[in-house]
Design a protein around this motif. Structure first.
Motif, PDB file in Angstrom:
ATOM      1  N   GLU A  15       0.839  -1.211   0.000  1.00 18.37           N
ATOM      2  CA  GLU A  15       0.000   0.000   0.000  1.00 18.37           C
ATOM      3  C   GLU A  15       0.865   1.248   0.000  1.00 18.37           C
ATOM      4  O   GLU A  15       0.642   2.184  -0.779  1.00 18.37           O
ATOM      5  N   TRP A  16       1.873   1.268   0.860  1.00 17.93           N
ATOM      6  CA  TRP A  16       2.750   2.435   0.939  1.00 17.93           C
ATOM      7  C   TRP A  16       3.606   2.548  -0.328  1.00 17.93           C
ATOM      8  O   TRP A  16       3.828   3.641  -0.851  1.00 17.93           O
ATOM      9  N   ALA A  17       4.065   1.411  -0.843  1.00 20.25           N
ATOM     10  CA  ALA A  17       4.851   1.422  -2.082  1.00 20.25           C
ATOM     11  C   ALA A  17       4.029   2.013  -3.230  1.00 20.25           C
ATOM     12  O   ALA A  17       4.515   2.858  -3.995  1.00 20.25           O
ATOM     13  N   SER A  18       2.762   1.592  -3.356  1.00 18.17           N
ATOM     14  CA  SER A  18       1.887   2.100  -4.421  1.00 18.17           C
ATOM     15  C   SER A  18       1.676   3.600  -4.293  1.00 18.17           C
ATOM     16  O   SER A  18       1.662   4.329  -5.301  1.00 18.17           O
ATOM     17  N   HIS A  19       1.517   4.071  -3.075  1.00 18.41           N
ATOM     18  CA  HIS A  19       1.334   5.510  -2.827  1.00 18.41           C
ATOM     19  C   HIS A  19       2.532   6.299  -3.351  1.00 18.41           C
ATOM     20  O   HIS A  19       2.375   7.338  -4.003  1.00 18.41           O
ATOM     21  N   GLN A  20       3.745   5.795  -3.074  1.00 15.17           N
ATOM     22  CA  GLN A  20       4.960   6.486  -3.531  1.00 15.17           C
ATOM     23  C   GLN A  20       5.113   6.385  -5.052  1.00 15.17           C
ATOM     24  O   GLN A  20       5.533   7.340  -5.710  1.00 15.17           O
ATOM     25  N   LEU A  21       4.770   5.223  -5.598  1.00 16.90           N
ATOM     26  CA  LEU A  21       4.947   4.999  -7.033  1.00 16.90           C
ATOM     27  C   LEU A  21       3.998   5.839  -7.879  1.00 16.90           C
ATOM     28  O   LEU A  21       4.329   6.227  -8.998  1.00 16.90           O
ATOM     29  N   LYS A  22       2.811   6.134  -7.334  1.00 18.20           N
ATOM     30  CA  LYS A  22       1.848   6.991  -8.045  1.00 18.20           C
ATOM     31  C   LYS A  22       2.469   8.340  -8.376  1.00 18.20           C
ATOM     32  O   LYS A  22       2.277   8.895  -9.455  1.00 18.20           O
ATOM     33  N   VAL A  23       3.208   8.876  -7.408  1.00 19.76           N
ATOM     34  CA  VAL A  23       3.855  10.175  -7.596  1.00 19.76           C
ATOM     35  C   VAL A  23       4.986  10.068  -8.617  1.00 19.76           C
ATOM     36  O   VAL A  23       5.142  10.915  -9.497  1.00 19.76           O
ATOM     37  N   LEU A  24       5.756   8.979  -8.530  1.00 18.92           N
ATOM     38  CA  LEU A  24       6.942   8.817  -9.379  1.00 18.92           C
ATOM     39  C   LEU A  24       6.607   8.509 -10.834  1.00 18.92           C
ATOM     40  O   LEU A  24       7.462   8.628 -11.703  1.00 18.92           O
ATOM     41  N   LYS A  25       5.359   8.100 -11.103  1.00 17.10           N
ATOM     42  CA  LYS A  25       4.972   7.805 -12.489  1.00 17.10           C
ATOM     43  C   LYS A  25       5.117   9.025 -13.390  1.00 17.10           C
ATOM     44  O   LYS A  25       5.227   8.895 -14.601  1.00 17.10           O
ATOM     45  N   SER A  26       5.098  10.218 -12.792  1.00 17.99           N
ATOM     46  CA  SER A  26       5.260  11.447 -13.581  1.00 17.99           C
ATOM     47  C   SER A  26       6.629  12.090 -13.339  1.00 17.99           C
ATOM     48  O   SER A  26       6.798  13.293 -13.519  1.00 17.99           O
TER      49      SER A  26
END
Length: 592
Positions: free
Chosen positions: A425-436
């Protein structure tokens, strides 16, 4: 108080106008031209001189086929402002009514205006271009140059030649502009690279190469050698790019920066032969400590990437010898980082690695070097499964280098650490930001990991298979390939038919490929190709298989159909352009 009220009233007026403009634009974009027309007419009443509002009013009339109203509006504005560009608008209004003779009459009048006053070309040519009247736009620029020879429109004219399909003239005109105004070179190369990748046949690339070679031979100007080097880099032909860089070096022996960068690019594209030739040339021809360390570092990284266990003692001895030769200093930090990484991930000696890095961090290094050393230390702490300590260092780098590429890399590694810990869950939260992220490589990696987590959470909300997969991925991170393979194989048995099967096969294939076991790699890729055709990993399986046949097994005939399938069925893949270029070469298109 009166002044304040006046300012408030003015602000409210501007705000209201901005909202009205947005509303008008929305109507126009949705094709609701009657509503858009009312809004733009209201806006034009308050700003009569606004050419954008006027243009939209005319376009609304034309979309509604109210050509007489459009004509009257244009004529009235022409009487008032006397702008030559309005003659083009008037002609285009007739063209929409299929009255080409009358349209041409007004277009010719616009050209006559340029003959009388060359400065009118800017407005007139712009409208011709906007209306896609390419021939008239070119005529406008040529007429202005005849009137005022000092005027230059090479860039604009080259773009128009490209639209005409006259790529030969486009190339020549762009190259004229490049040598005249070198500050425009990045823009020109960007336009040329679009044609290099978008053209269906190889003719454009061949014509560009010939034009560059002719200029290089005629003038002996290193500008053209550098341009040719850029051309060959676009084609991923680093050996040919190196020939051009050597020609530059012979005339300017002080400059090695481009050659070292070329070697790095060759490494990144797995062109080992070219990379070794380039970097050995650097070692033979410079005494600059920075460049020597850089070249040795790249060569060592190549050796380590392709090393097997019996090679480790020789690599370790070479590292020790280089550090002894160049000394321990901020200049040799790249070598110290490699030594630390090699000690931990290949010699399984993380204590030695940490000692090297902690000593390096005490040297007088700049903030970028400190961030690099901290990153390597965090990587080793992660190797030791000291997740929280690693996260502290990654977070420090992310905070200290916010907005910088290394800061984004630290942020990605923070997300990966959470992933390895099964904190999805925390990894996905961080990755959402990094996608851009501004770095395309980091953005792609973030997207891949985000999709892996999300795709394997939908089917299995308890994430049992994903937890096992993350653990196997962590074993790969630790360079424990055999243990990782065993873990991935267990996942295939225990979760057969589940969504995680395709990506597991891909990981197994890639791991065998790195170990040089091509038959097993191909078998796993074939499982994806044959049984998971709808998987998002199908393009990777096809491309990696083609690369093994082409580069690893030197069997181009078996590579060709795989590249061909990539070209015709996976145009949206990041491997599409490479597949197309390699397929053309295998097919015999030698002019690439």
């Amino acid at each position: 108080m009166k002044r304040i009220l006046a300012i408030v009233a003015l602000f409210v007026c501007f705000l209201g106008q901005a909202q009205n403009e947005q509303l008008a634009n929305n109507y126009f974009d949705r094709g609701e031209f009657e509503k858009a027309l009312v809004s733009y007419e209201d806006l034009l009443k308050f700003q009569e001189g606004n050419s954008n509002y006027f243009q939209r009013v005319v376009e609304c009339y034309q979309q509604l086929q109210q050509f007489e109203k459009a004509q009257k509006a244009i004529e009235a504005r022409l009487d008032k402002y006397r702008q030559g560009s309005l003659l083009v608008e008037l002609g285009f209004n007739y063209q929409l009514q299929k009255n080409q003779d009358k349209a041409n009459k007004y277009y010719d009048q616009a050209i006559d205006r340029i003959r009388k006053n060359a400065q009118e070309v800017y407005g007139i040519a712009y409208v011709f271009e906007r209306k896609a009247l390419v021939d008239y736009a070119l005529l406008a620029y040529k007429t202005a140059i005849e009137k005022e020879p000092k005027m230059k429109f090479n860039f604009q004219m080259a773009m128009l030649y490209g639209q005409q399909g006259n790529t030969g003239l486009m190339i020549d005109t762009f190259l004229d502009e490049a040598i005249s105004n070198p500050q425009n070179l990045p823009l020109i190369q960007n336009q040329l690279s679009r044609f290099m990748t978008e053209q269906v046949d190889a003719a454009f690339n061949d014509n560009l190469k010939k034009a560059l070679l002719v200029r290089a031979q005629k003038t002996q100007d290193v500008f053209w050698n550098d341009f040719l080097s850029w051309f060959f880099i676009q084609q991923k032909e680093y050996g040919k790019a190196f020939i051009q860089q050597k020609a530059i070096y012979k005339r300017n022996p002080e400059s090695f920066t481009n050659i070292v960068s070329l070697g790095q690019m060759a490494i990144e594209d797995n062109d080992q032969d070219s990379a070794q030739e380039i970097l050995n040339f650097v070692l033979e021809n410079t005494k600059d400590l920075d460049l020597l360390v850089q070249a040795h570092s790249y060569l060592l990284e190549m050796k380590i990437d392709h090393a097997i266990e019996k090679d480790y003692p020789a690599i370790s001895a070479e590292l020790d010898g280089l550090i002894k030769e160049f000394g321990v200093s901020p200049y040799t930090l790249p070598l110290l980082k490699i030594q630390a990484d090699f000690s931990a991930f290949h010699l399984n000696n993380p204590e030695k690695a940490k000692a090297i890095l902690k000593s390096a961090m005490e040297m007088p290094i700049n903030k970028y070097q400190l961030a690099e050393a901290k990153m390597e230390l965090a990587d080793i702490l992660l190797y030791e499964e000291k997740f929280n300590q690693a996260l502290i260092y990654y977070s420090q780098i992310d905070e200290d280098m916010a907005g910088d590429a290394i800061g984004q890399e630290a942020s990605l590694k923070t997300a990966k650490t959470s992933y390895f810990k099964a904190d999805f869950e925390w990894a996905s939260h961080q990755l959402k930001v990094l996608k851009s992220a501004s770095s395309q490589l980091i953005a792609n990696d973030a997207l891949d990991l985000f999709l892996l987590i999300s795709d394997n959470t939908v089917e299995d909300s308890t994430q049992v298979a994903l937890k096992k997969f993350a653990r196997a991925d962590f074993l790969l991170y630790q360079n424990k390939k055999k243990e990782a393979l065993e873990s991935f194989q267990r996942i295939l048995k225990e979760h057969k038919g589940e969504d995680i099967e395709a990506v597991t096969l891909l990981r197994i294939g890639k791991t065998y490929e790195k170990m040089g076991d091509y038959p097993n790699a191909l078998d796993n890729y074939a499982e994806i190709i044959n049984k998971h055709k709808e998987s998002i990993y199908i393009d990777e399986a096809l491309y990696f298989s083609a690369e093994i046949y082409n580069e690893g097994m030197k069997d181009p005939e078996r590579a060709k159909p795989l590249y061909e399938e990539m070209i015709f069925k996976h145009e949206d893949s990041i491997y599409y352009v490479d597949s197309r270029n390699k397929y053309r070469k295998l097919r015999g298109d030698t002019n690439l």
